[in-house]
Write a protein that holds these residues in place. Structure first.
Motif, mmCIF file in Angstrom:
data_model
loop_
_atom_site.group_PDB
_atom_site.id
_atom_site.type_symbol
_atom_site.label_atom_id
_atom_site.label_comp_id
_atom_site.label_asym_id
_atom_site.label_seq_id
_atom_site.Cartn_x
_atom_site.Cartn_y
_atom_site.Cartn_z
ATOM 1 N N LYS A 21 -0.652 -4.985 -8.056
ATOM 2 C CA LYS A 21 -1.583 -4.380 -7.094
ATOM 3 C C LYS A 21 -3.009 -4.843 -7.342
ATOM 4 N N ARG A 48 0.820 -1.216 0.000
ATOM 5 C CA ARG A 48 0.000 0.000 0.000
ATOM 6 C C ARG A 48 0.849 1.258 0.000
ATOM 7 N N PRO A 91 -4.739 1.701 -2.919
ATOM 8 C CA PRO A 91 -3.853 2.807 -2.532
ATOM 9 C C PRO A 91 -4.232 3.351 -1.157
#
Length: 137
Positions: free
Chosen positions: A118, A23, A125
């Motif tokens: 991701k 993250r 995020p």
């Protein structure tokens, strides 16, 4: 030293790119084999597959780069990705057990590799609090 749980490896016979993603960002390591890639020409009636054997020193170097990852995604073109996965599973099973997938990928950009990781690992995020209030109503 990387501090992220997830790693993605893009590998072919001429280089490997390792990204530790999380993250808070990502770290990149690029490695090349010690020996140049050999192109063998297979002739009819000859013995052998006509393929160069995997560079075990190169695979060990890439293995060291992902040794602390909790989950490993391996991507790349051709056979290098499966050779690396096989190497980890056979030679270093504790690391090989952390492979979550081996998938085909041509030659994506670094940004595309990180974005794919991701998305695959469902890493959202970091969100910052808005200045407009608590959102409770």
């Amino acid at each position: 030293m990387p501090t992220h749980f997830h790693a993605i490896v893009w590998i072919d016979h001429s280089q490997a790119k390792v990204f530790h993603v999380g993250r808070s960002g990502d770290d990149e390591i690029v490695m090349h084999p010690h020996l140049p890639t050999k192109h063998l020409h297979h002739k009819a009636g000859s013995i052998g597959s006509g393929h160069a054997a995997p560079d075990k020193e190169f695979l060990a170097q890439v293995m060291n780069a992902v040794s602390d990852a909790g989950e490993i995604l391996i991507i790349g073109p051709a056979s290098a990705k499966t050779e690396f996965a096989k190497y980890l599973r056979e030679q270093h099973s504790k690391i090989g057990d952390r492979i979550v997938a081996v998938e085909a990928a041509d030659h994506p950009s670094d940004r595309e590799i990180v974005a794919y990781a991701k998305q695959y690992f469902k890493i959202a995020p970091v969100r910052t609090a808005s200045a407009g209030g608590s959102g409770r109503g």
